[in-house]
Design an enzyme around this catalytic site. Structure first.
Site, mmCIF file in Angstrom:
data_model
loop_
_atom_site.group_PDB
_atom_site.id
_atom_site.type_symbol
_atom_site.label_atom_id
_atom_site.label_comp_id
_atom_site.label_asym_id
_atom_site.label_seq_id
_atom_site.Cartn_x
_atom_site.Cartn_y
_atom_site.Cartn_z
ATOM 1 N N GLU A 1 0.851 -1.190 0.000
ATOM 2 C CA GLU A 1 0.000 0.000 0.000
ATOM 3 C C GLU A 1 0.884 1.236 0.000
ATOM 4 O O GLU A 1 1.936 1.265 0.647
ATOM 5 C CB GLU A 1 -0.894 0.043 1.240
ATOM 6 C CG GLU A 1 -1.664 1.368 1.303
ATOM 7 C CD GLU A 1 -2.834 1.393 2.261
ATOM 8 O OE1 GLU A 1 -2.827 0.603 3.201
ATOM 9 O OE2 GLU A 1 -3.735 2.217 2.051
ATOM 10 N N CYS B 1 -6.500 1.353 2.430
ATOM 11 C CA CYS B 1 -7.433 2.482 2.374
ATOM 12 C C CYS B 1 -7.229 3.368 1.154
ATOM 13 O O CYS B 1 -8.139 4.103 0.778
ATOM 14 C CB CYS B 1 -7.320 3.309 3.642
ATOM 15 S SG CYS B 1 -7.950 2.441 5.081
ATOM 16 N N ASN C 1 -11.974 -2.761 -0.321
ATOM 17 C CA ASN C 1 -10.922 -3.042 0.667
ATOM 18 C C ASN C 1 -11.600 -3.595 1.910
ATOM 19 O O ASN C 1 -12.348 -4.557 1.813
ATOM 20 C CB ASN C 1 -10.100 -1.767 0.918
ATOM 21 C CG ASN C 1 -9.046 -1.959 1.997
ATOM 22 O OD1 ASN C 1 -8.415 -3.008 2.053
ATOM 23 N ND2 ASN C 1 -8.862 -0.997 2.875
ATOM 24 N N GLU C 2 -11.369 -3.032 3.074
ATOM 25 C CA GLU C 2 -12.001 -3.603 4.271
ATOM 26 C C GLU C 2 -13.348 -2.916 4.514
ATOM 27 O O GLU C 2 -13.529 -2.226 5.500
ATOM 28 C CB GLU C 2 -11.073 -3.516 5.486
ATOM 29 C CG GLU C 2 -10.578 -2.136 5.788
ATOM 30 C CD GLU C 2 -9.716 -2.042 7.031
ATOM 31 O OE1 GLU C 2 -9.035 -3.010 7.394
ATOM 32 O OE2 GLU C 2 -9.731 -0.961 7.632
#
Ligand code: AHR
Length: 673
Positions: free
Chosen positions: A47, A254, A388-389
């Site tokens: 990331e 993120c 993503n999450e």
């Protein structure tokens, strides 16, 4: 006294006091092959956080090279006749700078770039400078390019220099190679108009410098990883390669989501000529008020072509993650961060186009771009992460149409969904059944959790549904309660936890520690796996744990019991964790054992069902431990905590005993004959 000496004296003390160190029977059933270990174990989560891309793995040394930061001269100092203009040759990066005569024989016109926390250069290394330039009024002009020290006390600040003749009214790319004979972590780049030479030795000749326009100012080491153009920092990419990762997840995290939808990661903006890739604000720019980084932007220079190429060079499966129509849910709790359901189609098309970019025919729209960029062969993408999450019904209602569209167009692609940001709890319990209902192939679980959590998770996957989606442990790291930094004990607990991933190889098919990289001057999040400054890098203890698992992953699981019980690890088993695999390439049984306790423990291995033809003949031991469990490797002392290998010793034919020191991770490779 070092850890090994401490361990030996503890064993001696136990023996002289007539105390038996605890003995544990580790029984391995070599005749009962279990699940195969997925080739995608163990992998990397990349990331662009902590300056991992621009200022990190991406070897470009110039910050704001296209003058597109909202404050166009951020990262630059200017002097003399400078004008910012916006009708440049690159449509999506229209700004450039006009350098004109400063109006006095002693004045110069130019720019100084500060790099990312300085520019790192190494003694004997070469750097390729490039710039797009033109002489708008015709004629020709000279541009001086210097790598210079920023230390004011130095007699001469100039480290390396070149002069480039700009001789065209049309925009052209000019290059020069500069060689440094010093090492400096915080140098800078200066470019300025040369004074016209009147034939004498005076360098301050005239007033009438010819105006030059400059755009996309760039400085790369010649020695990028594999010598690739628009390439990667060699030491950092090599550290990734040395893990032998099975999967590379990118581009986050993120950053996939963005602080708002406008700043989400858009892969299409990161392909094609680098000069025309538009800037994006990095989501980690101002996430933590205690560490603001207002100059944190994404140039897109390390883009989706480069990520796929990296995965290929690493021998890892590429796992791109696309935005599902949600901006970061931590930062957006209302509709402003959600794409309305009836407007999702472009986002879905984005995912389909990505598959075409990676795998499509060279005649296809996106496949042809890949070919143009130098890779006509498909990248062989097999997985896509959607979101993503993410969490909540707002995720599921968006994921559903993505799944339908990807399944329809590309049944060959495996879909990775999310179980949210937590390792358990309400969202987790809501999302897993949804993933089963949607028939996701894999579920990406995230856990940044404290020591006691890691100690309690030896059995986490033992009771997972064997028929449901598989698990991708996509972001995890042990975060010490009072120690929010890298330290050996955290890595030891990660190793303990990973034995549970390995024993459940039929369920857990991918695992990636996170985050991967951090710049020592520019981090937002820690712990991280690899730290670096502008010239050096250091592999943390967590790095070595990942590497040890990856290099010793074997081919399939072997059943293992400890004291006649299934191995669960944790307190019930004296803090011991273990897993066993068979490696068919080397004909070895590989047992990983982690002693998280403070005591020496005796281990009695026995091998069942090896068969008449086979017997254990020797064992090679790798030991990973530390003198101080709260310490880690540093840039100045990078090799304090490293695995050590002992010469292979006799063992077998069907038993072998040893002791494992306190707070120690050992890998035993039993050779068979
Ligand atoms: O790894 C840091 C962040 O942790 C990731 O961006 C995000 O997915 C998670 O919350």
């Amino acid at each position: 006294m070092n850890q090994t000496a401490r361990y030996l004296s503890a064993a001696l003390l136990a023996a002289t006091m007539g105390l038996e160190a605890d003995g544990h029977d580790l029984e391995i059933h070599a005749d009962r092959p279990g699940a195969d270990i997925s080739p995608t174990m163990y992998g990397l989560f990349f990331e662009d956080i902590n300056y991992a891309a621009d200022g990190g793995l991406y070897a470009e040394k110039i910050k704001n090279r296209s003058f597109e930061f909202p404050q166009n001269f951020m990262g630059w100092q200017t002097f003399g006749g400078i004008e910012l203009r916006d009708d440049g040759p690159f449509e999506r990066n229209p700004h450039y700078v006009r350098l004109s005569a400063a109006g006095h024989p002693e004045k110069h016109s130019g720019l100084i770039n500060e790099g990312f926390f300085g520019i790192g250069i190494g003694r004997g290394e070469e750097y390729r400078f490039s710039v797009w330039a033109r002489v708008p009024e015709g004629g020709s002009s000279k541009l001086v390019v210097q790598i210079a020290s920023q230390s004011s006390w130095q007699e001469s600040q100039e480290i390396a220099s070149a002069t480039i003749t700009i001789d065209s009214k049309e925009w052209k790319k000019y290059t020069a190679v500069l060689k440094s004979d010093v090492t400096d972590t915080h140098a800078c780049l200066r470019i300025f108009l040369a004074k016209p030479d009147n034939g004498d030795d005076d360098t301050h000749d005239g007033l009438d410098e010819v105006t030059v326009d400059v755009e996309h100012v760039s400085l790369f080491p010649v020695n990028t990883w594999k010598g690739q153009e628009n390439g990667l920092r060699a030491d950092l990419a090599q550290a990734l390669y040395d893990i032998r990762p099975g999967v590379l997840r990118f581009p986050g995290g993120c950053v996939v989501e963005g602080t708002d939808l406008g700043t989400r990661y858009q892969w299409k903006n990161t392909v094609g000529p680098v000069e025309n890739r538009p800037l994006n604000e990095n989501r980690w720019h101002y996430t933590f008020t205690y560490r603001f980084f207002p100059d944190y932007y994404q140039s897109g220079g390390l883009g989706f072509f480069e990520y796929f190429r990296l995965a290929e060079d690493l021998g890892a499966e590429p796992l791109p993650i696309v935005n599902v129509g949600l901006a970061c849910q931590y930062q957006n709790s209302d509709d402003s961060g959600r794409v309305p359901l009836d407007s999702l189609q472009p986002y879905i098309q984005n995912a389909l186009d990505l598959i075409e970019f990676a795998n499509g025919d060279v005649e296809s729209r996106w496949g042809s771009l890949r070919a143009e960029m130098g890779h006509p062969e498909p990248f062989g993408m097999k997985y896509i992460g959607i979101g993503n999450e993410q969490w909540g019904p707002e995720y599921i209602e968006r994921l559903e149409p993505f799944v339908a569209a990807v399944r329809k167009a590309h049944p060959e692609i495996q879909i990775v969904g999310s179980s949210g940001p937590n390792s358990e709890g309400e969202q987790f319990d809501y999302l897993w059944p949804q993933m089963k209902r949607l028939k996701a192939d894999m579920v990406d679980e995230h856990f940044y959790r404290p020591e006691d959590w890691f100690l309690s998770q030896g059995k986490r996957y033992d009771n997972y549904d064997r028929k449901g989606p598989k698990v991708f442990a996509g972001e995890y790291a042990c975060h010490g309660k009072d120690k929010q930094w890298n330290h050996f004990n955290a890595s030891l607990l990660e190793a303990a936890f990973m034995t549970g991933l390995e024993r459940n190889a039929d369920v857990v098919r991918m695992a990636t520690y996170a985050p991967l990289f951090a710049h020592t001057d520019g981090w937002q999040w820690r712990p991280d796996m690899i730290w670096f400054d502008n010239n050096r890098s250091v592999k943390t203890a967590s790095y070595y744990v990942q590497q040890l698992f990856s290099k010793n992953k074997g081919s399939y699981v072997l059943p293992l019991t400890m004291d006649k019980k299934p191995v669960a690890g944790g307190e019930g088993q004296h803090g011991l964790f273990a897993s066993a695999v068979y490696d068919k390439d080397t004909d070895e049984i590989v047992v990983k054992t982690v002693n998280t306790s403070d005591s020496v423990q005796s281990l009695d291995f026995s091998f069942k069902g090896i068969g008449r033809k086979h017997k254990v003949i020797s064992v090679a031991i790798t030991t990973f431990t530390a003198d101080d469990p709260d310490a880690d490797n540093t840039l100045d002392k990078p090799d304090t905590i490293v695995p050590t290998e002992q010469a292979s010793q006799e063992a077998g034919p069907d038993k072998w005993s040893t002791e494992i020191g306190p707070k120690t991770f050992c890998i035993y490779r039993f050779a068979l004959k």
